[in-house]
Motif scaffolding. Structure first.
Motif, PDB file in Angstrom:
ATOM      1  N   ASN A   3      68.887  42.724  60.863  1.00  0.00           N
ATOM      2  CA  ASN A   3      67.781  43.615  61.223  1.00  0.00           C
ATOM      3  C   ASN A   3      67.005  43.097  62.426  1.00  0.00           C
ATOM      4  OD1 ASN A   3      68.371  45.400  59.188  1.00  0.00           O
ATOM      5  ND2 ASN A   3      67.045  44.383  57.714  1.00  0.00           N
ATOM      6  N   TYR A   4      66.840  41.797  62.506  1.00  0.00           N
ATOM      7  CA  TYR A   4      66.157  41.200  63.663  1.00  0.00           C
ATOM      8  C   TYR A   4      66.969  41.429  64.933  1.00  0.00           C
ATOM      9  CZ  TYR A   4      64.207  37.649  66.732  1.00  0.00           C
ATOM     10  OH  TYR A   4      63.657  37.002  67.792  1.00  0.00           O
ATOM     11  N   ALA A   5      68.282  41.254  64.846  1.00  0.00           N
ATOM     12  CA  ALA A   5      69.147  41.465  66.008  1.00  0.00           C
ATOM     13  C   ALA A   5      69.108  42.929  66.460  1.00  0.00           C
ATOM     14  CB  ALA A   5      70.575  41.042  65.687  1.00  0.00           C
ATOM     15  N   ARG A   6      69.121  43.850  65.521  1.00  0.00           N
ATOM     16  CA  ARG A   6      69.054  45.275  65.878  1.00  0.00           C
ATOM     17  C   ARG A   6      67.719  45.616  66.531  1.00  0.00           C
ATOM     18  NH1 ARG A   6      71.596  47.953  60.430  1.00  0.00           N
ATOM     19  NH2 ARG A   6      73.763  47.420  60.863  1.00  0.00           N
ATOM     20  N   HIS A   7      66.639  45.101  65.954  1.00  0.00           N
ATOM     21  CA  HIS A   7      65.315  45.377  66.515  1.00  0.00           C
ATOM     22  C   HIS A   7      65.209  44.828  67.934  1.00  0.00           C
ATOM     23  CE1 HIS A   7      61.015  46.049  66.662  1.00  0.00           C
ATOM     24  NE2 HIS A   7      60.858  44.787  67.041  1.00  0.00           N
ATOM     25  N   ILE A  45      71.513  36.890  77.937  1.00  0.00           N
ATOM     26  CA  ILE A  45      70.731  35.964  77.108  1.00  0.00           C
ATOM     27  C   ILE A  45      70.753  36.396  75.650  1.00  0.00           C
ATOM     28  CG2 ILE A  45      68.381  35.156  76.630  1.00  0.00           C
ATOM     29  CD1 ILE A  45      67.934  35.224  79.693  1.00  0.00           C
ATOM     30  N   GLN A  46      70.654  37.695  75.409  1.00  0.00           N
ATOM     31  CA  GLN A  46      70.699  38.187  74.031  1.00  0.00           C
ATOM     32  C   GLN A  46      72.063  37.896  73.396  1.00  0.00           C
ATOM     33  OE1 GLN A  46      70.520  42.389  73.462  1.00  0.00           O
ATOM     34  NE2 GLN A  46      70.034  42.198  71.290  1.00  0.00           N
ATOM     35  N   GLU A  47      73.126  38.123  74.124  1.00  0.00           N
ATOM     36  CA  GLU A  47      74.472  37.875  73.590  1.00  0.00           C
ATOM     37  C   GLU A  47      74.697  36.389  73.320  1.00  0.00           C
ATOM     38  OE1 GLU A  47      78.066  38.826  72.006  1.00  0.00           O
ATOM     39  OE2 GLU A  47      76.482  40.201  72.631  1.00  0.00           O
ATOM     40  N   ILE A  48      74.244  35.540  74.217  1.00  0.00           N
ATOM     41  CA  ILE A  48      74.359  34.094  73.995  1.00  0.00           C
ATOM     42  C   ILE A  48      73.592  33.699  72.738  1.00  0.00           C
ATOM     43  CG2 ILE A  48      73.670  31.843  74.919  1.00  0.00           C
ATOM     44  CD1 ILE A  48      74.264  33.023  77.722  1.00  0.00           C
ATOM     45  N   GLY A  49      72.424  34.266  72.542  1.00  0.00           N
ATOM     46  CA  GLY A  49      71.643  33.982  71.339  1.00  0.00           C
ATOM     47  C   GLY A  49      72.363  34.402  70.069  1.00  0.00           C
ATOM     48  N   LEU A  50      73.037  35.548  70.107  1.00  0.00           N
ATOM     49  CA  LEU A  50      73.783  35.991  68.930  1.00  0.00           C
ATOM     50  C   LEU A  50      74.964  35.076  68.631  1.00  0.00           C
ATOM     51  CD1 LEU A  50      73.785  39.863  69.486  1.00  0.00           C
ATOM     52  CD2 LEU A  50      72.455  38.555  67.815  1.00  0.00           C
ATOM     53  N   VAL A  51      75.637  34.592  69.666  1.00  0.00           N
ATOM     54  CA  VAL A  51      76.775  33.700  69.463  1.00  0.00           C
ATOM     55  C   VAL A  51      76.302  32.349  68.938  1.00  0.00           C
ATOM     56  CG1 VAL A  51      78.612  32.436  70.650  1.00  0.00           C
ATOM     57  CG2 VAL A  51      78.257  34.854  71.116  1.00  0.00           C
ATOM     58  N   ILE A  52      75.211  31.846  69.486  1.00  0.00           N
ATOM     59  CA  ILE A  52      74.690  30.552  69.044  1.00  0.00           C
ATOM     60  C   ILE A  52      74.192  30.631  67.602  1.00  0.00           C
ATOM     61  CG2 ILE A  52      72.788  28.923  69.412  1.00  0.00           C
ATOM     62  CD1 ILE A  52      73.129  29.352  72.381  1.00  0.00           C
TER      63      ILE A  52
END
Length: 115
Positions: A3-7, A45-52
């Motif tokens: 939910n945090y990622a979607r928001h 930056i968002q994608e890197i955060g999701l992978v990390i």
């Protein structure tokens, strides 16, 4: 969390869509390449955060190979230490009676299988 990622994704999309409106008065047509660069940077930056956030969910690391190597090294060391030391440890790691020996009937756990 999902939910945090979607928001975050929805908020970033809305912000990026409104960015050229705020910049066009000052930059004119230059607002388009600036917006394109900012969009690329922020979504990267968002994608890197999701992978990390979940580094082992995607098969970036060959963990099966690492686990197999650690298992084989540990097995070798235990075989060297086993010998005739007496007690239950001498037969538990003698190369025949442990559960992951190739000659045993027990199956190799899936996390140790090499792909």
């Amino acid at each position: 969390p999902l939910n945090y990622a979607r928001h975050t994704s929805r908020f970033l999309t809305l912000w990026i869509m409104l960015l050229p409106v705020t910049m066009v008065g000052d930059l004119g047509w230059l607002a388009l390449p600036v917006t394109a660069f900012v969009t690329w940077a922020f979504f990267a930056i968002q994608e890197i955060g999701l992978v990390i956030e979940e580094p082992f969910s995607v098969n970036y690391l060959p963990l099966n190979v690492f686990c197999r190597s650690i298992f084989e090294d540990t097995e070798t060391e235990l075989a060297l230490l086993g010998g005739d030391g007496g007690g239950d440890n001498a037969t538990a790691y003698d190369g025949v009676h442990h559960p992951y020996n190739n000659s045993s009937t027990a199956a190799m756990p899936p996390f140790l299988s090499v792909y």
